[in-house]
Design a protein around this motif. Structure first.
Motif, PDB file in Angstrom:
ATOM      1  N   LEU A  25       0.792  -1.094   0.026  1.00  0.00           N
ATOM      2  CA  LEU A  25       0.018   0.102   0.134  1.00  0.00           C
ATOM      3  C   LEU A  25       0.860   1.448   0.101  1.00  0.00           C
ATOM      4  CD1 LEU A  25      -3.007  -1.189   2.620  1.00  0.00           C
ATOM      5  CD2 LEU A  25      -3.154  -0.796  -0.013  1.00  0.00           C
ATOM      6  N   ARG A  26       1.985   1.316   0.824  1.00  0.00           N
ATOM      7  CA  ARG A  26       2.915   2.373   0.545  1.00  0.00           C
ATOM      8  C   ARG A  26       3.278   2.490  -0.642  1.00  0.00           C
ATOM      9  NH1 ARG A  26       1.716   6.358   3.964  1.00  0.00           N
ATOM     10  NH2 ARG A  26       2.165   5.641   6.253  1.00  0.00           N
ATOM     11  N   LYS A  27       3.768   1.487  -1.168  1.00  0.00           N
ATOM     12  CA  LYS A  27       4.381   1.538  -2.728  1.00  0.00           C
ATOM     13  C   LYS A  27       3.292   2.200  -3.564  1.00  0.00           C
ATOM     14  CE  LYS A  27       7.657  -1.970  -2.357  1.00  0.00           C
ATOM     15  NZ  LYS A  27       8.242  -3.315  -2.917  1.00  0.00           N
TER      16      LYS A  27
ATOM     17  N   TYR B  28       4.948  13.206   3.600  1.00  0.00           N
ATOM     18  CA  TYR B  28       6.021  12.970   4.416  1.00  0.00           C
ATOM     19  C   TYR B  28       6.242  11.486   4.655  1.00  0.00           C
ATOM     20  CZ  TYR B  28       9.617  13.975   7.837  1.00  0.00           C
ATOM     21  OH  TYR B  28      10.858  13.775   8.390  1.00  0.00           O
ATOM     22  N   GLU B  29       5.102  10.911   5.279  1.00  0.00           N
ATOM     23  CA  GLU B  29       5.300   9.480   5.512  1.00  0.00           C
ATOM     24  C   GLU B  29       5.792   8.693   4.394  1.00  0.00           C
ATOM     25  OE1 GLU B  29       3.758   9.473   9.585  1.00  0.00           O
ATOM     26  OE2 GLU B  29       3.927   7.665   8.624  1.00  0.00           O
ATOM     27  N   CYS B  30       5.196   8.928   3.248  1.00  0.00           N
ATOM     28  CA  CYS B  30       5.656   8.182   2.118  1.00  0.00           C
ATOM     29  C   CYS B  30       7.146   8.177   1.863  1.00  0.00           C
ATOM     30  CB  CYS B  30       4.879   8.481   0.843  1.00  0.00           C
ATOM     31  SG  CYS B  30       3.168   7.954   0.723  1.00  0.00           S
ATOM     32  N   ALA B  31       7.713   9.585   1.977  1.00  0.00           N
ATOM     33  CA  ALA B  31       9.090   9.647   1.656  1.00  0.00           C
ATOM     34  C   ALA B  31       9.731   8.852   2.801  1.00  0.00           C
ATOM     35  CB  ALA B  31       9.315  11.089   1.646  1.00  0.00           C
TER      36      ALA B  31
ATOM     37  N   PRO C 167      13.435   3.499   0.791  1.00  0.00           N
ATOM     38  CA  PRO C 167      14.724   3.128   1.212  1.00  0.00           C
ATOM     39  C   PRO C 167      15.654   4.167   0.853  1.00  0.00           C
ATOM     40  CG  PRO C 167      13.967   1.845  -0.622  1.00  0.00           C
ATOM     41  CD  PRO C 167      12.905   3.008  -0.552  1.00  0.00           C
ATOM     42  N   GLN C 168      16.702   4.568   2.311  1.00  0.00           N
ATOM     43  CA  GLN C 168      17.405   5.478   2.280  1.00  0.00           C
ATOM     44  C   GLN C 168      18.778   5.216   1.358  1.00  0.00           C
ATOM     45  OE1 GLN C 168      16.486   8.469   3.851  1.00  0.00           O
ATOM     46  NE2 GLN C 168      14.685   7.432   3.847  1.00  0.00           N
ATOM     47  N   ASP C 169      18.614   5.211  -0.074  1.00  0.00           N
ATOM     48  CA  ASP C 169      19.687   5.119  -0.426  1.00  0.00           C
ATOM     49  C   ASP C 169      19.950   6.141  -1.576  1.00  0.00           C
ATOM     50  OD1 ASP C 169      17.721   4.863  -2.507  1.00  0.00           O
ATOM     51  OD2 ASP C 169      17.731   2.680  -2.372  1.00  0.00           O
ATOM     52  N   ASP C 170      20.933   6.173  -2.369  1.00  0.00           N
ATOM     53  CA  ASP C 170      21.317   7.409  -3.291  1.00  0.00           C
ATOM     54  C   ASP C 170      20.049   7.665  -4.128  1.00  0.00           C
ATOM     55  OD1 ASP C 170      24.766   6.599  -3.395  1.00  0.00           O
ATOM     56  OD2 ASP C 170      23.634   7.798  -2.024  1.00  0.00           O
ATOM     57  N   LEU C 171      19.184   6.763  -4.671  1.00  0.00           N
ATOM     58  CA  LEU C 171      18.272   6.669  -5.653  1.00  0.00           C
ATOM     59  C   LEU C 171      17.205   7.611  -5.093  1.00  0.00           C
ATOM     60  CD1 LEU C 171      17.044   6.184  -8.393  1.00  0.00           C
ATOM     61  CD2 LEU C 171      16.098   3.903  -7.367  1.00  0.00           C
TER      62      LEU C 171
ATOM     63  N   VAL D 113      14.438  12.494  -3.257  1.00  0.00           N
ATOM     64  CA  VAL D 113      13.036  12.549  -2.885  1.00  0.00           C
ATOM     65  C   VAL D 113      12.611  12.929  -1.333  1.00  0.00           C
ATOM     66  CG1 VAL D 113      10.657  11.382  -2.958  1.00  0.00           C
ATOM     67  CG2 VAL D 113      12.166  10.831  -4.505  1.00  0.00           C
ATOM     68  N   THR D 114      13.338  12.094  -0.392  1.00  0.00           N
ATOM     69  CA  THR D 114      13.365  12.589   0.964  1.00  0.00           C
ATOM     70  C   THR D 114      13.595  13.949   1.160  1.00  0.00           C
ATOM     71  OG1 THR D 114      13.838  10.324   1.164  1.00  0.00           O
ATOM     72  CG2 THR D 114      14.035  11.765   3.289  1.00  0.00           C
TER      73      THR D 114
END
Length: 1549
Positions: free
Chosen positions: A437-439, A528-531, A535-539, A543-544
């Motif tokens: 659902l988050r996706k 904000y919750e979605c962001a 995943p906390q990666d470079d990609l 967005v975050t």
């Protein structure tokens, strides 16, 4: 313009010099400081503004009466010539408006309007000699009124005052006047019974102090009728303007009023004065002269001279004669009414602004304000339909967020976890669903509206505040309009005696129609919750980073005094990451000085909770526009430096909550988790909780207290003991506190009782008194507050008693904060506490359900509702299946040589679509279940324990339907694949023929000789013979069905023992399936303990039922093969094997194998014959022979270049469209009949229980032994036939079947005509035909052969063809109903129903048959609702004799009835007890899923006792045993007794 007194000097005296120019802000006014609780009169002018503002912010009517404290020791003979430390209230108000920023100005105007004070319309500035129209300041004013109507009660009008079209009547003074203009106005526009001093006058405190800066001020007030002719002074609304000072000095103001007013009343004793400013050419107002004849020097000639000189009508002169004030006011009212009745000039504030700009008057809306307005309109202009706007522009906080919220709680509570599933796996599955659902949220791009909203709130501080205000104004107006429309529809519905469904639909729309800034902030939180979930990666880091600034913006808005949503009331959840980020940013913004004390108010909806907080602290929680608080909102009040040490906090947080027991939810009696969760959370967060109680409803008071007691009790477990204050509203008696001592004592006793009951439920029996769980002193902590309004709205001001009582409560709260020496949380600690508390709520560490019991009528009501939802689901999916199988059948019709891979891709797509559709339909059922349990009635509480079972049933229904639909779709594709192979070489044949024909045409034309039709026929015959001989070797493939079935049997039985495979090797399927199938005893040689005779009989009956159903399946497939002209497919055999595997129970391998040999044997033989028939019908040579005439006709027409429009249109209509239409009607007729039986004019809305009652009642009416035996021994076939006979009877009456057929025909003809329209245009005929077929690909299965024949050498004008086609379609629409009407006999209808692809009796049976389980003792069918229940039960158990049970010792039938047996000391024996006797009372040890309610009453079982008595001998003969010994009381029973017992058992009233 009059220069007046310098403003700066006066501001210096008031201590406001540094705040001049809009530097005084709302947050500074609302700050909690020493002045907040000061009762001391101002000690100097510098304290005057703050005292005034403090009182005004609390809507206190005495705010304008504030004056400095002065000693009263002067002698009466002392002549006062100077005003020491005194100031006219008008000067004070003018000074404050010059210092206040635009947002404080709005707030001041709002509070003044609540008190019914006149507010500034034109604000003068003595320093700049400019005047300003206070348009922005009044933008936030919302008024409502009821105008009088000649036709009856006028409709309520509500809106922003600046947008209302209201006539303006102005009052001015020229020179001196012995009449007090302001006092006269106050009397003119108020009742004696409800006096209202809107305008400050000389007899008010300091009203006689000379004005210094207020001359030239124009104030405005409004008179608004309430609709009551006994109260209203005027029947229509009117705006009243009052110019302060001598109007001769204020030409701009006079010009403005003359151009905008309907009338101007001039008060003057100086009749020789100059009135020329009132008579300029742009004047639109009528002029009235008001003078006093009682003054000295008055003469009648002077008014006449003045009228002549200034063109004032003599009738417009109002003279105060020898009359009292009341009589004079009545005269003035007469003139004002005359002006209003003319209705000549109505205007709103927006029009006034245009006039103001035209004459050089400033308007208080600068460029920042205008830019913000444009930005806000960029959003509001996008709103056409609120619900659609929310779904498209604010999608993240809608259904997806609600689903995530449910999953979050389920992950904590594990309510729906199946005991057979590993809990770890279950949690993992939920986490996957949450992630999915988050996706889905993350896949949504930032909507246009949200992009504009983020841009708006990202502006600099002032423009951001303007933007939010404008957005609120615009959305409030939209909401108000929507609500007015929906409420009128609701009223109309109520007046027409509507069905509950209509009202509920409108209720839902009313509940969801609101739209405000809070929805955008809610969406912001989800962004904000979605962001954060990425995943906390470079990609994803970029967005975050894009959303990192959003919490800081909201933290700043919290500091600016904006409320922020803490609990999402719709999803009943907290977006914790978002709240955490905002509070963390807040902590940083104030440099970690963020200690917080929390005050919460709880109470029933619409009892004034928000108004209480607004009055107490001057804040603005939403109380209008139809948007009651949902969830919980928090708002911060700054504490001044001087009080921070005393209060031990930097902020006081106010939490305003959703009303408990709201109409959208159920009452407390239904024990809703929502109310209890909310109460637990906010009480847990609070230092002080106000329990707000409206005294009119004692029951509601009791309900609220019960919720609160449970919440307070839970807090003791987490080490918190909050303080509670009880506020009793609408208590007007000043001696209420004294007189209600006894009531307070009773309240304490009730609270103690509730505490004991709650402690027992929560397993905390150590708490016996209310004071054990919270700090409460009934004498000091109970407050009695009078009603809010002083008089009848809309002209009623706020009751000063209300304001004063709220002020006393506020002082108590601040005192409690001061006296509490405990430690208090800062923002980060408050956040952690919130997280812990919410986790406790989610994990249900507290108990939320207070009641849990079963009532038959409540369960029946739930089953009826669920049955309707289930039927809607099944009907929709049946129609979906028809559409998708039609689409598959038509796949590739407009193309040639469809590749098998394309077909499988299509199947994959359709299966995925079906899965999505099923999910949507299941979701509707789940939402209906949720909505059902939110109803406000006692039934819901009684069936709360079944909620999960019905939710599981919905999921089970979806899974079962998904498997069935997937099987049907795969079958359709397999059939299509087989047909495509045949079509491939048949198409090749026709292409060959068509090529030869075209070649022949070319050759004939090249001969350059005239050929007669006879010559052409000869040439064609020669070509045809040659071509046929070339194609003579092509034959359809022959399938050996027996061989294919054998291999499928081998695969199916491969898991069984080798002995069975040996049986299979010796098997000859061609000889299987003949004669009757007989169960043999030697198939159970390995079993040693069972009732052989009964078991064999039971097994034989089961096998017979399976065989009968398989016969039906085979016959249905063969009928479909004929009607659709399709070939045999191996999926038919696989379907039979799957069905058998699903039905067999505890049978030996030999029995299972033998049953499959028998069924597959007769099925393979039947399918072999059907396959042979198909090959005969579709022989390529025969097809070519049949199409010879068509080819020849096309050959002749093409050779002669003739147009074929008429003939081709007729051919297309007769051979392509008509068969497809007939098949369409046949496909949909079954569902239409079933719908008609359930929901038609005479429909019966059966659930399982109602259905059982109807069947048993009819059996009782007929009293046929054979019928009863069929019912008890062959339940499913009997019931299906019973339903079928009911259908036949109903469809035979008054041409019902023909009516449904005609209705379906009309539907498809309408779609055909539409397809013709959309397919037409400048197209070649073949292109038109293919597009037409494509447009109807999911509606009609157009015969491929007929279509191919039609397209042979086609030559026709498209437009003419379409014209002819319309005519033939019309003929078909008229001819087919005649055929339907001719087939109206019972015999015809029976045959028609039997031939339908979707049989209505099967559809209806699936909706009433329940789960299919039967009582293990007597065979009574389970009546539990849905498929997902875990416990089976039946309302009517029958004597076990009907199951063939007898006493082994006497061979006599048993008369035991299950309901009495299970409360007896008897024992029973059967195969499930391994041949040993087992106590009846402990039956659940053997049958744990059956619940047989013990019944000691005589009447409940009278039905079956009577039937047993009547058919005792027949039963004995049928089972070859002795008749039962019938008790004497049974013999006395009559048929009426049986009916009474039946009605009682099924709770039929």
């Amino acid at each position: 313009m009059h220069t007046g007194f310098p403003i700066s000097e006066l501001l210096s005296e008031l201590g406001l010099r540094d705040l001049q120019g809009g530097k005084l802000t709302l947050s500074s006014v609302l700050e909690i400081n020493s002045n907040t609780l000061s009762d001391t009169p101002p000690q100097g002018l510098h304290e005057l503004p703050w005292t005034f503002l403090r009182k005004l912010m609390m809507s206190n009517l005495t705010a304008r009466n504030v004056q400095c404290d002065q000693p009263m020791y002067e002698s009466i003979f002392t002549r006062v010539t100077e005003y020491v430390d005194a100031m006219n209230p008008l000067d004070l108000i003018t000074a404050l408006f010059h210092c206040a920023d635009p947002f404080l100005q709005q707030d001041i105007v709002s509070k003044m309007s609540l008190c019914q004070f006149a507010v500034p319309l034109l604000l003068p500035n003595c320093d700049t000699q400019k005047i300003t129209l206070m348009l922005w300041a009044m933008r936030d004013l919302v008024k409502n009124y009821k105008p009088h109507s000649s036709t009856g009660e006028g409709a309520l009008v509500e809106g922003r005052i600046v947008e209302m079209e209201i006539p303006l009547v102005s009052f001015v003074r020229v020179g001196e006047s012995s009449l007090s203009k302001s006092q006269t106005l106050n009397r003119l526009f108020s009742n004696i019974s409800q006096p209202n001093e809107a305008f400050i006058h000389c007899d008010m405190p300091c009203g006689d102090v000379p004005r210094r800066i207020a001359d030239g001020l124009v104030e405005v007030s409004w008179y608004l009728p309430c609709g009551n002719k006994n109260i209203d002074i005027f029947t229509q609304p009117v705006a009243v303007a009052n110019l302060r000072g001598d109007s001769r000095l204020f030409e701009a103001q006079v010009s403005f009023l003359c151009q905008t007013s309907a009338a101007v009343f001039i008060f003057s004793d100086d009749l020789e004065g100059d009135l020329s400013p009132f008579t300029n050419r742009e004047r639109k107002a009528e002029l009235f002269l008001v003078t006093n004849s009682q003054r000295k020097g008055y003469g009648m000639e002077k008014p006449k001279e003045t009228c002549l000189k200034h063109n004032i009508e003599e009738t417009h002169v109002v003279v105060r004669k020898k009359q009292n004030d009341s009589d004079f006011v009545n005269v003035l009212r007469f003139y004002v009414r005359g002006v209003l009745e003319k209705d000549q000039l109505k205007s709103n504030m927006l029009n006034l602004a245009v006039v103001a700009q035209h004459i050089g008057v400033l308007v208080d809306e600068d460029e920042e304000c205008k830019n913000a307005r444009q930005n806000a309109e960029g959003i509001s202009d996008m709103v056409r339909d609120v619900l659609v706007f929310k779904e498209e522009q604010l999608p993240l906080h809608g259904t997806i967020w609600k689903a995530i919220s449910k999953l979050e709680k389920e992950r904590c509570r594990m309510r729906n976890a199946n005991k057979e599933i590993n809990l770890k796996d279950y949690r993992s599955r939920i986490a996957d669903q949450e992630s999915y659902l988050r996706k889905k949220q993350q896949e949504r791009d930032l909507s246009e509206a949200m992009a504009k909203f983020i841009a708006g709130i990202s502006q600099q501080n002032t423009e951001r505040l303007y933007f939010l205000k404008w957005l609120k104004f615009q959305l409030d107006t939209l909401t108000r309009h929507n609500l007015a429309t929906l409420r009128q529809q609701y009223k109309d519905c109520c007046s027409k005696n509507p069905q509950d469904k209509e009202l509920k639909n409108l209720d839902e729309q009313i509940s969801n129609c609101s739209l405000g800034p809070e929805h955008f902030f809610r969406e912001l939180g989800q962004i904000y919750e979605c962001a954060c979930a990425l995943p906390q990666d470079d990609l994803h880091r970029s967005v975050t980073q894009k959303v990192q600034h959003l919490p800081g913006l909201c933290a700043q808005m919290l500091l600016d005094g904006f409320p922020m949503e803490l609990v999402d009331g719709d999803a009943s959840n907290i977006p914790m990451k978002w709240i955490s980020a905002v509070l963390t940013e807040l902590h940083q913004l104030v440099r970690t000085e963020s200690r917080i004390r929390v005050l919460t108010v709880l109470g029933v909806q619409s009892t004034g909770k928000s108004t209480l907080l607004n009055t107490m602290f001057g804040v603005q929680f939403a109380v209008s526009s139809g948007r009651c608080t949902r969830g919980a909102f928090m708002l911060l009040m700054k504490v001044s430096e001087e009080l921070r040490h005393e209060l031990q906090c930097d902020f006081i947080m106010l939490i305003d909550t959703e009303g408990l027991k709201s109409p959208e939810l159920a009452a407390l009696d239904t024990s809703y988790e929502h109310d209890n969760e909310l109460a637990t959370l906010v009480i847990g967060l609070s230092d002080i909780t106000i329990i707000n109680i409206a005294m009119e409803n004692n029951q509601e008071m009791k309900d609220i207290l019960q919720i609160a007691v449970h919440a307070f009790l839970r807090m003791t477990e987490v080490g918190k003991k909050p303080r509670c204050l009880f506020v009793h509203q609408n208590v007007s008696d000043m001696s209420a506190h004294v007189n209600n001592m006894r009531d307070r004592k009773n309240l304490v006793e009730q609270l103690n009782e509730m505490t004991q009951a709650a402690a027992k439920m929560e397993k905390k029996e150590g708490n016996t008194k209310f004071t054990d769980v919270m700090t409460y002193d009934p004498e000091k902590d109970s407050y009695y507050i009078p009603g809010l309004w002083h008089g009848t709205p809309p002209m009623a001001p706020v009751n000063s008693g209300y304001s004063e009582a709220v002020y006393e409560l506020k002082k108590k709260i601040i005192y409690l904060f001061k006296s509490d020496n405990g430690t208090h949380n800062d923002a980060t600690e408050f956040l952690e506490w919130t997280k812990s508390l919410w986790n406790a709520v989610k994990f249900e560490n507290f108990i939320f359900n207070f009641k849990n019991s079963l009532a038959a009528d409540a369960y029946l009501d739930l089953c009826t509702h669920y049955n309707n939802w289930e039927w809607t689901f099944q009907s929709e999916m049946n129609r979906w299946l028809i559409a998708k199988t039609t689409e598959i059948s038509n796949f590739g019709v407009t193309e040639k040589n469809v590749h098998i891979r394309q077909l499988m891709t299509e199947l994959s797509n359709v299966v995925q679509e079906t899965s999505n559709k099923l999910f949507e339909e299941e979701k509707k059922i789940q939402e209906n279940i949720q909505q059902y349990f939110k109803q406000k009635n006692n039934k819901v509480a009684l069936v709360e324990k079944y909620r999960q079972e019905f939710q599981n049933s919905a999921s089970t229904l979806r899974r079962q339907t998904e498997n069935s639909l997937k099987q049907h779709l795969e079958q359709a594709v397999e059939i299509k694949k087989g047909m495509e192979k045949m079509r491939e070489f048949m198409d090749k044949q026709k292409v060959t023929i068509e090529t030869k024909v075209l070649e022949l045409i070319r050759c004939c034309r090249e001969r350059r000789t005239d050929l007669s039709e006879k010559d052409l026929k000869k040439e064609f015959d020669q070509m045809w013979s040659e071509t046929i001989s070339e194609l003579s070797n092509i034959r359809l493939q022959r399938i050996d069905v027996h061989q294919n079935a054998y291999y499928m049997l081998m695969e199916n039985l491969s898991v069984i023992s080798g002995h069975i495979m040996e049986m299979l090797r010796r098997l000859d399927l061609t000889v299987c399936g003949h004669g009757e199938f007989t169960v043999k005893t030697d198939w159970w040689k390995s079993l040693t303990r069972f009732n052989e005779r009964g078991f064999i009989k039971e097994t034989q009956e089961l096998c017979n039922v399976i065989i009968a159903e398989c016969h039906t399946l085979v016959n249905d497939h063969i009928a479909a093969m004929k009607s659709k002209n399709t070939d045999y497919n191996d999926t038919y055999i696989k379907e039979l094997l799957k069905y058998i595997d699903g039905e067999i129970k505890d049978l030996s391998d030999e029995c299972v194998a033998s049953l499959k040999f028998y069924i597959i044997g007769f099925a393979a033989s039947a399918f072999q014959k059907a396959h042979k028939d198909f090959n005969s019908r579709n022989d390529p040579q025969e097809h070519l022979r049949q199409s010879k005439d068509t080819f020849f006709e096309s050959f002749i027409a093409s050779f002669n270049e003739k147009d074929q429009c008429l003939k081709k249109a007729q051919q297309f209509a007769e051979t392509c469209v008509k068969p497809a239409v007939q098949f369409y009607v046949s496909q949909h007729l079954g569902q239409a009949i079933a719908d008609e039986m359930r929901t038609g004019e005479e429909g019966v809305n059966y659930n399982t229980t109602h259905f059982q009652f109807a069947v048993l009642k009819q059996l009782l009416d007929e009293m046929s032994f054979n019928t009863y035996m069929e019912y008890t021994t062959s339940y499913e076939p009997f019931v299906k036939d019973w339903i079928k006979q009911l259908i036949i009877k109903r469809m035979s009456a008054r041409g019902q079947l023909a009516r449904l057929e005609k209705q379906l025909l009309s539907d498809i003809v309408r779609k055909i005509n539409y397809a013709i329209t959309v397919s037409s245009g400048n197209k070649a005929i073949k292109e038109f035909i293919l597009q037409f077929c494509s447009a109807l690909q999911d509606e009609l299965v157009i015969p491929r052969d007929a279509l191919d024949n039609f397209l042979i050498l086609i030559n026709a004008d498209t437009d003419q063809f379409i014209s002819y086609l319309h005519d033939f379609i019309k003929d078909m629409e008229e001819s087919l109903p005649k055929e339907y009407s001719r087939r109206a006999s019972c015999k015809d209808i029976t045959e028609r129903i039997e031939q339908l692809p979707s049989k209505p009796h099967d559809l209806l049976f699936s909706s009433v048959s329940g789960c299919g389980h039967q009582c293990p003792f007597c065979g009574a069918p389970c009546e539990a609702g849905g498929q997902g229940h875990t416990t089976h039960f039946a309302s009517m158990h029958r004597p076990q004799a009907f199951a063939g049970c007898y006493w082994p010792s006497t061979k006599k039938l048993q008369t035991d009835i299950c309901t009495t047996a299970v409360i007896s000391d008897g024992k029973y024996i059967n195969s499930n007890t391994n041949g040993e006797f087992h106590p009846c009372k402990r039956y659940r040890e053997i049958y744990p899923h059956w619940d047989i309610a013990g019944d000691v009453s005589v009447e409940a079982s009278d039905y079956w006792k009577y039937v047993m008595k009547e058919f005792n001998r027949g039963l004995a003969e049928a089972y070859n045993v002795q008749p039962a010994d019938i008790p004497n009381e049974w013999i006395k029973l009559t048929q009426q007794d049986a009916l009474t017992g039946l009605e009682k058992s099924f709770n039929i009233k």
